[in-house]
Design an enzyme around this catalytic site. Structure first.
Site, short mmCIF file in Angstrom:
data_model
loop_
_atom_site.label_atom_id
_atom_site.label_comp_id
_atom_site.label_asym_id
_atom_site.label_seq_id
_atom_site.Cartn_x
_atom_site.Cartn_y
_atom_site.Cartn_z
N HIS A 8 0.81 -1.21 0.00
CA HIS A 8 0.00 0.00 0.00
C HIS A 8 0.85 1.27 0.00
O HIS A 8 0.44 2.31 -0.48
CB HIS A 8 -0.93 0.00 1.21
CG HIS A 8 -1.86 1.18 1.23
ND1 HIS A 8 -2.77 1.42 0.21
CD2 HIS A 8 -2.00 2.20 2.09
CE1 HIS A 8 -3.44 2.53 0.47
NE2 HIS A 8 -2.98 3.02 1.61
N ASN A 48 1.33 11.33 -11.04
CA ASN A 48 1.12 12.47 -10.15
C ASN A 48 1.34 11.94 -8.74
O ASN A 48 0.72 10.95 -8.35
CB ASN A 48 -0.31 13.00 -10.26
CG ASN A 48 -0.66 13.42 -11.68
OD1 ASN A 48 0.20 13.87 -12.42
ND2 ASN A 48 -1.92 13.24 -12.05
N HIS A 59 -1.81 4.74 -2.83
CA HIS A 59 -1.14 3.53 -3.28
C HIS A 59 -0.25 3.88 -4.48
O HIS A 59 -0.71 4.55 -5.41
CB HIS A 59 -2.22 2.51 -3.69
CG HIS A 59 -1.71 1.13 -3.79
ND1 HIS A 59 -2.14 0.11 -2.97
CD2 HIS A 59 -0.78 0.58 -4.60
CE1 HIS A 59 -1.51 -1.00 -3.29
NE2 HIS A 59 -0.67 -0.74 -4.28
N HIS A 61 1.21 4.43 -7.78
CA HIS A 61 0.62 4.15 -9.08
C HIS A 61 0.92 5.27 -10.06
O HIS A 61 1.29 6.37 -9.67
CB HIS A 61 -0.90 4.00 -8.96
CG HIS A 61 -1.60 5.29 -8.69
ND1 HIS A 61 -1.60 5.89 -7.45
CD2 HIS A 61 -2.30 6.12 -9.50
CE1 HIS A 61 -2.28 7.03 -7.51
NE2 HIS A 61 -2.71 7.20 -8.75
#
Ligand SMILES: [Zn+2]
Length: 223
Positions: A8, A48, A59, A61
């Site tokens: 996470h 971003n 998380h 990404h």
């Protein structure tokens, strides 16, 4: 949406070497699959990171957009690369601006940086996109991206917000375009964000109160 890891928390800096290489292979795979679709003219992986740039999903990404047109910034870059190999011309002059390097790749604060701590990562030889990297180049590229983020995070001892974009050749520009990654961090100092205001939004001209060679030195020395 590309989720970097099942953990996470974490970042490009904390992924294992193996996970980062796998991620780079995912980018390459998506470039090839998306450019193969009819009507796609430009593909852009980006990330971003941080609440400062409006991120609500923490998380680790990134995202990939495929465009049915060449967006204005890429149109302009393509035009410049058609005229001259501007990155190949820039590299020999980069001395004080270099932040880090890997075999075949450079990370540097561009002399024309628009953000304090802006960093670009590019292959030393021209590639239109990661789809022409060898396996060794793919690994070096992934390692260098990870280390740039590690340097950012070491600046203030906490995750550093940024927008990271990949600029690969739009469709038809493969013979002259030089792939590069641009990091735009919105920070001016630990507690100060850079806001785009009058001259940036109104005139498209950035004012930066930091010298690129000095921010390059800070990023170099922080790890
Ligand atoms: Zn660019």
């Amino acid at each position: 949406m590309v989720v970097y890891t099942e953990a996470h928390a974490g970042s490009l800096a904390t992924l294992t070497e193996e996970e980062r290489l796998l991620l780079a292979q995912v980018w390459r795979d998506r470039y090839q699959a998306l450019y193969a679709l009819p009507g796609v003219r430009f593909v852009m992986p980006f990330e971003n990171r941080g609440e400062a740039v409006g991120v609500t999903l923490h998380h680790p990404h990134g995202q990939i957009y495929a465009y049915p047109f060449v967006p204005p910034i890429l149109e302009r870059e393509s035009q410049v690369f058609r005229e001259r190999p501007v990155l190949l011309e820039l590299f020999p002059q980069l001395g004080p601006y270099v932040v880090d390097r890997e075999e075949g790749f450079l990370a540097f604060v561009p002399p024309f940086a628009r953000y304090p701590f802006e960093v670009w990562v590019a292959p030393v030889e021209r590639h239109p996109g990661p789809w022409t990297f060898s396996e060794g180049e793919m690994a070096a590229f992934a390692r260098l991206l990870g280390r740039v983020v590690a340097r950012y995070d070491a600046l203030y001892g906490e995750p550093f917000p940024y927008v990271m974009v990949f600029h690969a050749a739009p469709l038809g520009e493969e013979r002259t375009f030089h792939f590069h990654v641009e990091f735009y961090p919105p920070r001016r100092a630990r507690d100060r964000l850079k806001f785009l205001a009058g001259t940036e939004l109104g005139a498209g001209t950035f004012v930066v109160d930091a010298l690129p060679e000095e921010t390059a030195q800070r990023l170099r020395e922080v790890l």
